[in-house]
Design a protein around this motif. Structure first.
Motif, PDB file in Angstrom:
ATOM      1  N   MET A  29      11.302  -8.497  11.086  1.00  0.00           N
ATOM      2  CA  MET A  29       9.899  -8.521  11.756  1.00  0.00           C
ATOM      3  C   MET A  29       9.972  -9.176  13.128  1.00  0.00           C
ATOM      4  O   MET A  29       9.171  -8.855  14.095  1.00  0.00           O
ATOM      5  N   HIS A  30      10.939  -9.944  13.237  1.00  0.00           N
ATOM      6  CA  HIS A  30      10.893 -10.869  14.396  1.00  0.00           C
ATOM      7  C   HIS A  30      11.627 -10.285  15.626  1.00  0.00           C
ATOM      8  O   HIS A  30      11.552 -10.788  16.888  1.00  0.00           O
ATOM      9  N   VAL A  31      12.100  -9.018  15.566  1.00  0.00           N
ATOM     10  CA  VAL A  31      12.739  -8.333  16.544  1.00  0.00           C
ATOM     11  C   VAL A  31      11.215  -7.714  17.476  1.00  0.00           C
ATOM     12  O   VAL A  31      11.536  -7.353  18.411  1.00  0.00           O
ATOM     13  N   TYR A  32      10.104  -7.756  16.827  1.00  0.00           N
ATOM     14  CA  TYR A  32       8.891  -7.268  17.594  1.00  0.00           C
ATOM     15  C   TYR A  32       8.269  -8.469  18.313  1.00  0.00           C
ATOM     16  O   TYR A  32       8.156  -9.716  17.745  1.00  0.00           O
ATOM     17  N   LYS A  33       7.856  -8.034  19.426  1.00  0.00           N
ATOM     18  CA  LYS A  33       7.281  -9.341  20.364  1.00  0.00           C
ATOM     19  C   LYS A  33       5.832  -9.332  20.003  1.00  0.00           C
ATOM     20  O   LYS A  33       5.387 -10.658  20.074  1.00  0.00           O
ATOM     21  N   ASN A  34       5.271  -8.549  19.317  1.00  0.00           N
ATOM     22  CA  ASN A  34       3.795  -8.558  18.739  1.00  0.00           C
ATOM     23  C   ASN A  34       3.625  -8.090  17.476  1.00  0.00           C
ATOM     24  O   ASN A  34       3.962  -6.980  17.115  1.00  0.00           O
ATOM     25  N   LEU A  35       3.351  -9.172  16.404  1.00  0.00           N
ATOM     26  CA  LEU A  35       3.223  -8.879  14.955  1.00  0.00           C
ATOM     27  C   LEU A  35       1.906  -8.699  14.596  1.00  0.00           C
ATOM     28  O   LEU A  35       0.879  -9.287  15.016  1.00  0.00           O
ATOM     29  N   ILE A  36       1.702  -7.329  13.906  1.00  0.00           N
ATOM     30  CA  ILE A  36       0.282  -6.851  13.847  1.00  0.00           C
ATOM     31  C   ILE A  36       0.268  -7.019  12.095  1.00  0.00           C
ATOM     32  O   ILE A  36       1.100  -6.660  11.548  1.00  0.00           O
ATOM     33  N   ASN A  37      -1.014  -7.545  11.603  1.00  0.00           N
ATOM     34  CA  ASN A  37      -1.317  -7.697   9.965  1.00  0.00           C
ATOM     35  C   ASN A  37      -1.327  -6.265   9.532  1.00  0.00           C
ATOM     36  O   ASN A  37      -2.125  -5.536   9.978  1.00  0.00           O
ATOM     37  N   TYR A  38      -0.494  -6.163   8.492  1.00  0.00           N
ATOM     38  CA  TYR A  38      -0.450  -4.907   7.741  1.00  0.00           C
ATOM     39  C   TYR A  38      -1.492  -5.147   6.681  1.00  0.00           C
ATOM     40  O   TYR A  38      -1.249  -5.523   5.476  1.00  0.00           O
ATOM     41  N   ASP A  39      -2.780  -4.913   6.642  1.00  0.00           N
ATOM     42  CA  ASP A  39      -4.000  -5.301   5.825  1.00  0.00           C
ATOM     43  C   ASP A  39      -3.736  -4.207   4.718  1.00  0.00           C
ATOM     44  O   ASP A  39      -4.147  -3.117   4.755  1.00  0.00           O
ATOM     45  N   LEU A  40      -3.325  -4.586   3.492  1.00  0.00           N
ATOM     46  CA  LEU A  40      -3.396  -3.921   2.050  1.00  0.00           C
ATOM     47  C   LEU A  40      -4.803  -3.388   1.732  1.00  0.00           C
ATOM     48  O   LEU A  40      -4.829  -2.406   1.137  1.00  0.00           O
ATOM     49  N   THR A  41      -5.894  -3.739   2.259  1.00  0.00           N
ATOM     50  CA  THR A  41      -7.078  -3.691   1.900  1.00  0.00           C
ATOM     51  C   THR A  41      -7.820  -2.379   2.844  1.00  0.00           C
ATOM     52  O   THR A  41      -8.586  -1.854   2.497  1.00  0.00           O
ATOM     53  N   LYS A  42      -6.963  -2.145   3.700  1.00  0.00           N
ATOM     54  CA  LYS A  42      -7.474  -1.143   4.613  1.00  0.00           C
ATOM     55  C   LYS A  42      -6.874   0.426   4.397  1.00  0.00           C
ATOM     56  O   LYS A  42      -5.714   0.527   3.937  1.00  0.00           O
ATOM     57  N   HIS A  43      -7.493   1.393   4.978  1.00  0.00           N
ATOM     58  CA  HIS A  43      -7.061   2.592   4.833  1.00  0.00           C
ATOM     59  C   HIS A  43      -5.843   2.647   6.140  1.00  0.00           C
ATOM     60  O   HIS A  43      -5.883   2.013   6.837  1.00  0.00           O
ATOM     61  N   GLU A  44      -4.634   3.596   5.961  1.00  0.00           N
ATOM     62  CA  GLU A  44      -3.641   3.615   6.683  1.00  0.00           C
ATOM     63  C   GLU A  44      -3.869   4.143   8.188  1.00  0.00           C
ATOM     64  O   GLU A  44      -3.372   3.400   9.235  1.00  0.00           O
ATOM     65  N   VAL A  45      -5.082   4.873   8.352  1.00  0.00           N
ATOM     66  CA  VAL A  45      -5.482   5.057   9.642  1.00  0.00           C
ATOM     67  C   VAL A  45      -6.084   3.923  10.281  1.00  0.00           C
ATOM     68  O   VAL A  45      -5.636   3.749  11.589  1.00  0.00           O
ATOM     69  N   GLN A  46      -6.807   2.953   9.691  1.00  0.00           N
ATOM     70  CA  GLN A  46      -7.202   1.667  10.207  1.00  0.00           C
ATOM     71  C   GLN A  46      -6.091   0.724  10.591  1.00  0.00           C
ATOM     72  O   GLN A  46      -6.146   0.222  11.523  1.00  0.00           O
ATOM     73  N   ARG A  47      -5.015   0.737   9.688  1.00  0.00           N
ATOM     74  CA  ARG A  47      -3.726  -0.116   9.891  1.00  0.00           C
ATOM     75  C   ARG A  47      -3.098   0.402  11.197  1.00  0.00           C
ATOM     76  O   ARG A  47      -2.657  -0.588  11.853  1.00  0.00           O
ATOM     77  N   ASN A  48      -3.048   1.686  11.387  1.00  0.00           N
ATOM     78  CA  ASN A  48      -2.354   2.110  12.685  1.00  0.00           C
ATOM     79  C   ASN A  48      -3.457   1.854  14.001  1.00  0.00           C
ATOM     80  O   ASN A  48      -2.649   1.622  15.150  1.00  0.00           O
ATOM     81  N   LEU A  49      -4.664   1.912  13.758  1.00  0.00           N
ATOM     82  CA  LEU A  49      -5.461   1.584  14.692  1.00  0.00           C
ATOM     83  C   LEU A  49      -5.238  -0.187  15.043  1.00  0.00           C
ATOM     84  O   LEU A  49      -5.253  -0.459  16.209  1.00  0.00           O
ATOM     85  N   ASP A  50      -5.124  -0.904  14.112  1.00  0.00           N
ATOM     86  CA  ASP A  50      -4.654  -2.073  14.438  1.00  0.00           C
ATOM     87  C   ASP A  50      -3.483  -2.297  15.176  1.00  0.00           C
ATOM     88  O   ASP A  50      -3.264  -3.191  15.972  1.00  0.00           O
TER      89      ASP A  50
END
Length: 346
Positions: A122-143
């Motif tokens: 994951m540290h290869v990414y300059k910006n890390l976004i929380n993958y929230d397991l309580t959300k729908h996949e569409v919401q996670r992708n919007l995040d």
């Protein structure tokens, strides 16, 4: 999201997962294109999802990563990246979290890269976004693309442009078989065996619907042909097998003519979302809480959850790990039929 320096910046998405995952990334791409209308958005995908991304009016160019063929080795993957990186992307978003994808991201060397915090390397990414397991996949992708949303406006319909040739092909199929709009579509297959609702139960559901004089169209890929063919019974009222006849986008066009789709927790659920029809998703070994349920106002799902062994895995298995398959066996057809009645009368 931080304002782009130029509205014409080039943006790259990486989504090399399954067909359903490809469909569920479309709302995020749509919102990004809406915000930066003059920007160029390209996508890296696998051969199976190429048609989906090429049919999106929000995507400019699609690059195919053949992980099982031409780009199977690490060296060939890096060569693939080196050709594409000549486009000089200023932003990169990766919804895929594999080791191979992380190596690709590192090779691209894009200044602004976005990935989930549960990604490999994951540290290869300059910006890390929380993958929230309580959300729908569409919401996670919007995040992932840092799009603001609330409890209602995240339910964005994935948009595809259906070609005239695809529409004509479906029209001819329906016309030749005398299938009228308003039929019931059933997708009985899945890559994973423990995601498949039992054939014997599907037979009972088909028998019920046929008894109500509904025309029924079975859908699926080439690998689903044997299963679909086995569900055809001469005693049933007008049951048609379309498995293997149509591409993913053509199948979505076919679904637009249906009243309702019955599907396992698999890609057809999301195809039904594109068609914006009533979708009933049946969960066997997986659960809706993983975030891949039908989310439009017409969608519903059923899951038998009173089991200590469920869920046994996020994707499923080729065989029930404890040899009971209670998650499917205890979800009796009468429960499905009752829900179908409610949805058809709604």
């Amino acid at each position: 999201m931080e304002a782009l320096k130029m509205d014409t910046e080039k943006i790259l998405f990486i989504q090399t997962a399954f067909i359903g995952d490809a469909i569920l990334i479309l709302p995020a791409i749509q919102k990004l294109k809406e915000k930066f209308s003059s920007s160029k958005i390209d996508v890296i995908c696998i051969p199976e999802s190429k048609e989906i991304f090429e049919s999106s009016p929000f995507i400019d160019q699609v690059f195919v990563l053949d992980k099982k063929g031409n780009h199977k080795s690490l060296i060939s993957t890096i060569k693939f990246v080196n050709e594409i990186k000549k486009n000089n992307y200023s932003k990169l978003f990766s919804a895929h979290r594999s080791m191979r994808t992380a190596v690709m991201v590192l090779s691209f060397g894009v200044k602004e890269s976005y990935g989930f915090n549960n990604s490999n390397l994951m540290h290869v990414y300059k910006n890390l976004i929380n993958y929230d397991l309580t959300k729908h996949e569409v919401q996670r992708n919007l995040d992932l693309v840092e799009c603001n949303y609330d409890d209602k406006n995240w339910k964005i319909k994935p948009e595809l442009s259906i070609s005239l040739s695809a529409k004509q092909k479906i029209f001819e199929y329906l016309n030749q078989n005398k299938i009228k709009d308003g039929f019931i579509a059933i997708a009985p297959g899945s890559i994973w065996e423990t995601k498949k609702y039992p054939k014997k139960y599907y037979e009972e559901i088909i028998k019920y619907l046929a008894g109500k004089k509904f025309q029924i169209v079975l859908i699926g890929g080439i690998k689903d042909r044997e299963l679909c063919a086995s569900l055809i019974n001469e005693n049933f009222f007008e049951v048609f097998d379309s498995s293997g006849l149509f591409s993913v986008v053509e199948s979505i066009e076919l679904l637009t003519h249906s009243e309702l789709l019955i599907s396992n927790d698999s890609a057809p659920t999301h195809m039904g979302m594109c068609a914006d029809i009533k979708v009933l998703t049946i969960y066997c070994s997986t659960i809706p809480q993983f975030g891949f349920y039908p989310y439009n106002s017409k969608g519903r799902f059923i899951s038998y959850d009173d089991l200590n062994c469920k869920p046994c895995g996020i994707h499923g298995y080729n065989k029930c790990p404890i040899n009971t398959f209670d998650c499917a066996e205890k979800l009796k057809p009468n429960i499905i039929i009752k829900t179908l009645e409610e949805m058809l009368n709604d």
